[in-house]
Scaffold this motif. Structure first.
Motif, PDB file in Angstrom:
ATOM      1  N   SER A  42      -4.803  19.625   1.778  1.00  0.00           N
ATOM      2  CA  SER A  42      -5.279  18.328   2.262  1.00  0.00           C
ATOM      3  C   SER A  42      -5.141  17.229   1.206  1.00  0.00           C
ATOM      4  O   SER A  42      -4.846  16.075   1.537  1.00  0.00           O
ATOM      5  N   LYS A  43      -5.345  17.576  -0.085  1.00  0.00           N
ATOM      6  CA  LYS A  43      -5.198  16.571  -1.141  1.00  0.00           C
ATOM      7  C   LYS A  43      -3.755  16.101  -1.245  1.00  0.00           C
ATOM      8  O   LYS A  43      -3.471  14.914  -1.453  1.00  0.00           O
ATOM      9  N   LYS A  44      -2.835  17.036  -1.097  1.00  0.00           N
ATOM     10  CA  LYS A  44      -1.415  16.687  -1.142  1.00  0.00           C
ATOM     11  C   LYS A  44      -1.027  15.829   0.053  1.00  0.00           C
ATOM     12  O   LYS A  44      -0.175  14.952  -0.045  1.00  0.00           O
ATOM     13  N   VAL A  45      -1.670  16.070   1.195  1.00  0.00           N
ATOM     14  CA  VAL A  45      -1.425  15.247   2.385  1.00  0.00           C
ATOM     15  C   VAL A  45      -1.779  13.794   2.101  1.00  0.00           C
ATOM     16  O   VAL A  45      -1.036  12.871   2.459  1.00  0.00           O
ATOM     17  N   ILE A  46      -2.907  13.586   1.440  1.00  0.00           N
ATOM     18  CA  ILE A  46      -3.337  12.218   1.104  1.00  0.00           C
ATOM     19  C   ILE A  46      -2.308  11.547   0.202  1.00  0.00           C
ATOM     20  O   ILE A  46      -1.917  10.396   0.426  1.00  0.00           O
ATOM     21  N   THR A  47      -1.835  12.282  -0.808  1.00  0.00           N
ATOM     22  CA  THR A  47      -0.835  11.732  -1.735  1.00  0.00           C
ATOM     23  C   THR A  47       0.447  11.372  -1.006  1.00  0.00           C
ATOM     24  O   THR A  47       1.004  10.272  -1.191  1.00  0.00           O
ATOM     25  N   GLU A  48       0.928  12.287  -0.162  1.00  0.00           N
ATOM     26  CA  GLU A  48       2.180  12.044   0.548  1.00  0.00           C
ATOM     27  C   GLU A  48       2.031  10.910   1.566  1.00  0.00           C
ATOM     28  O   GLU A  48       2.977  10.153   1.802  1.00  0.00           O
ATOM     29  N   ALA A  49       0.857  10.782   2.177  1.00  0.00           N
ATOM     30  CA  ALA A  49       0.629   9.685   3.125  1.00  0.00           C
ATOM     31  C   ALA A  49       0.684   8.340   2.409  1.00  0.00           C
ATOM     32  O   ALA A  49       1.220   7.358   2.941  1.00  0.00           O
ATOM     33  N   LYS A  50       0.152   8.291   1.187  1.00  0.00           N
ATOM     34  CA  LYS A  50       0.209   7.051   0.404  1.00  0.00           C
ATOM     35  C   LYS A  50       1.642   6.729  -0.002  1.00  0.00           C
ATOM     36  O   LYS A  50       2.067   5.567   0.039  1.00  0.00           O
ATOM     37  N   ASN A  51       2.408   7.767  -0.388  1.00  0.00           N
ATOM     38  CA  ASN A  51       3.826   7.557  -0.709  1.00  0.00           C
ATOM     39  C   ASN A  51       4.586   7.050   0.506  1.00  0.00           C
ATOM     40  O   ASN A  51       5.457   6.187   0.411  1.00  0.00           O
ATOM     41  N   LEU A  52       4.235   7.602   1.656  1.00  0.00           N
ATOM     42  CA  LEU A  52       4.892   7.193   2.895  1.00  0.00           C
ATOM     43  C   LEU A  52       4.598   5.725   3.198  1.00  0.00           C
ATOM     44  O   LEU A  52       5.492   4.964   3.591  1.00  0.00           O
ATOM     45  N   LEU A  53       3.352   5.329   3.027  1.00  0.00           N
ATOM     46  CA  LEU A  53       2.975   3.918   3.258  1.00  0.00           C
ATOM     47  C   LEU A  53       3.751   2.990   2.335  1.00  0.00           C
ATOM     48  O   LEU A  53       4.206   1.906   2.754  1.00  0.00           O
ATOM     49  N   GLU A  54       3.913   3.414   1.098  1.00  0.00           N
ATOM     50  CA  GLU A  54       4.644   2.587   0.128  1.00  0.00           C
ATOM     51  C   GLU A  54       6.094   2.392   0.556  1.00  0.00           C
ATOM     52  O   GLU A  54       6.618   1.278   0.518  1.00  0.00           O
ATOM     53  N   ASN A  55       6.752   3.468   0.997  1.00  0.00           N
ATOM     54  CA  ASN A  55       8.148   3.348   1.415  1.00  0.00           C
ATOM     55  C   ASN A  55       8.292   2.649   2.756  1.00  0.00           C
ATOM     56  O   ASN A  55       9.305   2.009   3.020  1.00  0.00           O
ATOM     57  N   LEU A  56       7.265   2.757   3.609  1.00  0.00           N
ATOM     58  CA  LEU A  56       7.289   1.995   4.867  1.00  0.00           C
ATOM     59  C   LEU A  56       7.317   0.495   4.590  1.00  0.00           C
ATOM     60  O   LEU A  56       8.010  -0.265   5.264  1.00  0.00           O
ATOM     61  N   SER A  57       6.561   0.082   3.594  1.00  0.00           N
ATOM     62  CA  SER A  57       6.505  -1.349   3.263  1.00  0.00           C
ATOM     63  C   SER A  57       7.819  -1.851   2.676  1.00  0.00           C
ATOM     64  O   SER A  57       8.065  -3.057   2.648  1.00  0.00           O
ATOM     65  N   LYS A  58       8.676  -0.927   2.207  1.00  0.00           N
ATOM     66  CA  LYS A  58       9.948  -1.327   1.614  1.00  0.00           C
ATOM     67  C   LYS A  58      11.074  -1.420   2.638  1.00  0.00           C
ATOM     68  O   LYS A  58      12.166  -1.871   2.306  1.00  0.00           O
ATOM     69  N   VAL A  59      10.818  -0.975   3.866  1.00  0.00           N
ATOM     70  CA  VAL A  59      11.855  -1.073   4.906  1.00  0.00           C
ATOM     71  C   VAL A  59      12.039  -2.542   5.263  1.00  0.00           C
ATOM     72  O   VAL A  59      11.097  -3.224   5.659  1.00  0.00           O
ATOM     73  N   ASP A  60      13.253  -3.030   5.094  1.00  0.00           N
ATOM     74  CA  ASP A  60      13.558  -4.441   5.277  1.00  0.00           C
ATOM     75  C   ASP A  60      13.995  -4.692   6.716  1.00  0.00           C
ATOM     76  O   ASP A  60      15.096  -4.326   7.124  1.00  0.00           O
ATOM     77  N   LYS A  66       4.241  -0.777  12.968  1.00  0.00           N
ATOM     78  CA  LYS A  66       2.811  -1.064  13.031  1.00  0.00           C
ATOM     79  C   LYS A  66       2.022   0.216  13.320  1.00  0.00           C
ATOM     80  O   LYS A  66       0.986   0.486  12.683  1.00  0.00           O
ATOM     81  N   GLU A  67       2.516   1.021  14.279  1.00  0.00           N
ATOM     82  CA  GLU A  67       1.836   2.268  14.620  1.00  0.00           C
ATOM     83  C   GLU A  67       1.905   3.269  13.456  1.00  0.00           C
ATOM     84  O   GLU A  67       0.919   3.939  13.129  1.00  0.00           O
ATOM     85  N   LEU A  68       3.080   3.362  12.837  1.00  0.00           N
ATOM     86  CA  LEU A  68       3.255   4.315  11.731  1.00  0.00           C
ATOM     87  C   LEU A  68       2.318   3.987  10.573  1.00  0.00           C
ATOM     88  O   LEU A  68       1.698   4.878   9.978  1.00  0.00           O
ATOM     89  N   LYS A  69       2.223   2.700  10.232  1.00  0.00           N
ATOM     90  CA  LYS A  69       1.353   2.298   9.123  1.00  0.00           C
ATOM     91  C   LYS A  69      -0.112   2.599   9.440  1.00  0.00           C
ATOM     92  O   LYS A  69      -0.861   3.062   8.566  1.00  0.00           O
ATOM     93  N   ALA A  70      -0.507   2.328  10.692  1.00  0.00           N
ATOM     94  CA  ALA A  70      -1.905   2.541  11.063  1.00  0.00           C
ATOM     95  C   ALA A  70      -2.281   4.016  10.959  1.00  0.00           C
ATOM     96  O   ALA A  70      -3.324   4.379  10.411  1.00  0.00           O
ATOM     97  N   VAL A  71      -1.390   4.903  11.472  1.00  0.00           N
ATOM     98  CA  VAL A  71      -1.698   6.338  11.457  1.00  0.00           C
ATOM     99  C   VAL A  71      -1.632   6.883  10.026  1.00  0.00           C
ATOM    100  O   VAL A  71      -2.482   7.672   9.608  1.00  0.00           O
ATOM    101  N   ALA A  72      -0.611   6.467   9.260  1.00  0.00           N
ATOM    102  CA  ALA A  72      -0.494   6.936   7.874  1.00  0.00           C
ATOM    103  C   ALA A  72      -1.699   6.498   7.049  1.00  0.00           C
ATOM    104  O   ALA A  72      -2.187   7.246   6.191  1.00  0.00           O
ATOM    105  N   ASN A  73      -2.183   5.300   7.299  1.00  0.00           N
ATOM    106  CA  ASN A  73      -3.362   4.805   6.583  1.00  0.00           C
ATOM    107  C   ASN A  73      -4.589   5.660   6.907  1.00  0.00           C
ATOM    108  O   ASN A  73      -5.380   6.001   6.017  1.00  0.00           O
ATOM    109  N   SER A  74      -4.721   6.024   8.189  1.00  0.00           N
ATOM    110  CA  SER A  74      -5.848   6.887   8.579  1.00  0.00           C
ATOM    111  C   SER A  74      -5.739   8.251   7.916  1.00  0.00           C
ATOM    112  O   SER A  74      -6.743   8.830   7.477  1.00  0.00           O
ATOM    113  N   MET A  75      -4.507   8.773   7.816  1.00  0.00           N
ATOM    114  CA  MET A  75      -4.291  10.082   7.209  1.00  0.00           C
ATOM    115  C   MET A  75      -4.628  10.076   5.720  1.00  0.00           C
ATOM    116  O   MET A  75      -5.098  11.065   5.159  1.00  0.00           O
TER     117      MET A  75
END
Length: 592
Positions: free
Chosen positions: A471-489, A507-516
């Motif tokens: 579960s801790k690794k899930v949190i880390t990977e979700a944060k990494n995912l959010l960071e790369n989502l913000s870089k999609v141009d 919008k949906e991906l960011k919302a769910v990843a943030n919850s995760m």
């Protein structure tokens, strides 16, 4: 007696005042009411019950469906047709923030650019064969191999070279009497890139070599193998492409409205995704003289020193350049978070009433992006108050209320996309992904696909963390995912439909990843993962990630309703159960 008269006079006066108020005050009130109704009647607008965006000042037929127009409801708040109001509670829940725009010179005059690393074409070499023959042995096994100048690349059997060596031995025996013939034969061998030492060795040994070695003429990295062992080759035929990666190019796309900000010799600060805190210095070496008519950009090139092998061709990089406004002129600017971009239009939401939460959409014309701000050339005035946080929420409210919005330029209520767009029937445990053309592959740029692929790779890492019950690794990977989502141009998407589809998905991906990322409860994380998977599946189907992807399904997940996920390998590793039911599931579809 005198007091009685005074009382009588006061009584008559009071009765007169009362009668006057009843006669004239009532008439005045009636007249005011009549005038108000007349004004209201004069301002009556007519609309269509099926198409509320239609507003006309008189009754008639709807120009879209032909139905009779009905009186539009008058707003008790006195709002204009394109305005809408949000409650204070909604403003607080969505954390909607506004700020006033104004003129001023930018303190941070850095222009941010996105680009990627490419090979330095000036340092690239094609290793060719200088004689015809058959490759008996190829010493380069694969692309990516390092070669050094003088290294043995291959041995070739060449009938022509065999005959030329025999000529050398014959001419050597006659060199005293026919020195010109002897020198001509040696020069012929030199033209085939045999060195003096090789020629002297043949002459001294008196033996003809059947297989002749081919040596590297440059040092570098093999980027492409053009032949295989056993191939017959012609004189001058390319064998290998070799790149010298000690220097590389960083190529950035510059929009046409930014071209005047750049010139050769400008300093550029370059950062990579692998180490965003490390800054590499370079200078602008070349600005493409022609405009790409499809992307409306020109290429700006920066030469980077790569002695430490930090930069890999294909790697995405960011650049910051001291650009600047000519003449230090004053401009209206807005934060980039305020701007919604559809691919063709740029819009913001303006708060029209300083005392109430009343908004309207406004189209604007953007200038240069300076730091985290956009110049506004048209559409806003000094002092306008725009939404800078929660912009998507305000836009969604405008859509639901049938007002003008980013994706609905003319107004009218629209149907918003939800999780059902994947086409999965949750009532059937043997459900299949929808194969209708809703998720038909859209044509997008390779750059956008590469950015999406980075998000997809984060998704796979997140999936693997759930498989391992980490579960801790899930949190880390979700944060990494959010960071790369913000870089999609999103500006890479030139197609309006593709742009709108991605914007909804993002919008949906960011919302769910943030919850995760905000829960350590692995059961909750898996529930969020189910929703995230539905959206990432749609994204991969629509845009592609240049990779074979397996759509997998477990009928036992989600309380026996079943759930999908994506994998890069065919073998099933179940993220919904982990070790408890590691291999439960099957491949339902291959997405290419």
């Amino acid at each position: 007696m005198k007091n009685n008269k005074i009382i009588m006079y006061v009584g008559v006066l009071a009765v007169g005042i009362l009668l006057g108020w009843l006669l004239f005050g009532g008439a005045s009130q009636s007249e005011a009411t009549h005038n108000h109704n007349a004004v209201a009647e004069d301002n009556q607008m007519w609309t269509c019950s099926m198409h509320p965006q239609i507003m006309q000042p008189e009754p008639g037929d709807c120009p879209i469906c032909g139905m009779d127009l009905i009186p539009a409801e008058s707003s008790i708040d006195g709002l204009l047709a394109d305005q809408f109001k949000l409650t204070e509670n909604a403003m607080a829940l969505a954390n909607i923030q506004t700020s006033r725009v104004g003129t001023g010179t930018e303190g941070d005059n850095l222009v941010k650019l996105s680009g990627k690393i490419t090979e330095n074409e000036e340092a690239n070499t094609v290793q060719v064969s200088y004689f015809a023959g058959r490759i008996e042995r190829l010493n380069v096994n694969s692309t990516g191999d390092q070669v050094r100048i003088g290294q043995l690349l291959a041995t070739v059997y060449s009938p022509e070279l065999y005959a030329a060596q025999q000529e050398l031995l014959t001419a050597a025996s006659l060199k005293e009497s026919q020195p010109a013939l002897y020198n001509a034969v040696r020069n012929k061998l030199k033209l085939w890139k045999l060195s003096d030492s090789q020629i002297n060795q043949i002459e001294a040994s008196g033996n003809v070599k059947e297989n002749v070695p081919v040596y590297a003429t440059v040092s570098g990295t093999v980027t492409e193998k053009l032949v295989e062992q056993g191939d017959y080759i012609k004189q001058g035929q390319p064998l290998l492409k070799i790149a010298n990666l000690s220097t590389v190019w960083a190529e950035f796309d510059v929009y046409e409205n930014q071209i005047d900000l750049f010139k050769k010799g400008q300093k550029v600060a370059v950062t990579t995704n692998t180490n965003p805190n490390k800054v590499y210095e370079g200078t602008v070496d070349f600005i493409q003289p022609t405009l790409n008519t499809k992307t409306r950009t020109v290429s700006l090139r920066v030469v980077l020193n790569n002695q430490n092998d930090v930069f890999k061709p294909g790697m995405f990089v960011s650049g910051k350049i001291e650009g600047g406004q000519q003449n230090n002129q004053e401009v209206i600017s807005v934060p980039e978070t305020a701007v919604l971009w559809t691919g063709e239009r740029s819009v913001v939401y303006v708060k029209t009433n300083p005392d109430q939460s009343v908004f309207e959409m406004r189209e604007i014309t953007l200038g240069n992006k300076i730091g985290d701000m956009y110049e506004v050339l048209e559409g806003l005035s000094n002092g306008d108050e725009v939404v800078t946080n929660g912009t998507f929420t305000v836009d969604a409210a405008a859509q639901l209320l049938g007002k003008k919005s980013m994706m609905n330029q003319s107004g009218g209520k629209v149907t918003t996309a939800h999780e059902g767009h994947l086409g999965i029937d949750s009532s059937n445990s043997e459900k299949q992904p929808d194969t209708s053309n809703k998720n038909e592959r859209m044509e997008v740029s390779e750059a956008f696909q590469e950015q999406l692929k980075m998000v997809f790779e984060n998704y796979i890492s997140l999936k693997n963390a759930l498989v391992e019950d980490e579960s801790k690794k899930v949190i880390t990977e979700a944060k990494n995912l959010l960071e790369n989502l913000s870089k999609v141009d999103m500006k890479q998407l030139k197609n309006d439909d593709a742009h709108n589809r991605w914007m909804t998905l993002e919008k949906e991906l960011k919302a769910v990843a943030n919850s995760m990322s905000n829960t350590s409860n692995i059961k909750a994380q898996r529930d969020h993962f189910k929703h995230f998977s539905s959206h990432i599946i749609t994204a991969v189907e629509l845009f592609g990630v240049n990779e074979k992807v397996y759509l997998q399904f477990c009928p036992m997940a989600d309380q026996n309703k079943g759930a999908y996920w994506l994998s890069t390998e065919e073998k099933v590793y179940n993220p919904y159960f982990g070790d408890a039911m590691l291999t439960c599931g099957e491949v339902k579809q291959i997405i290419k």
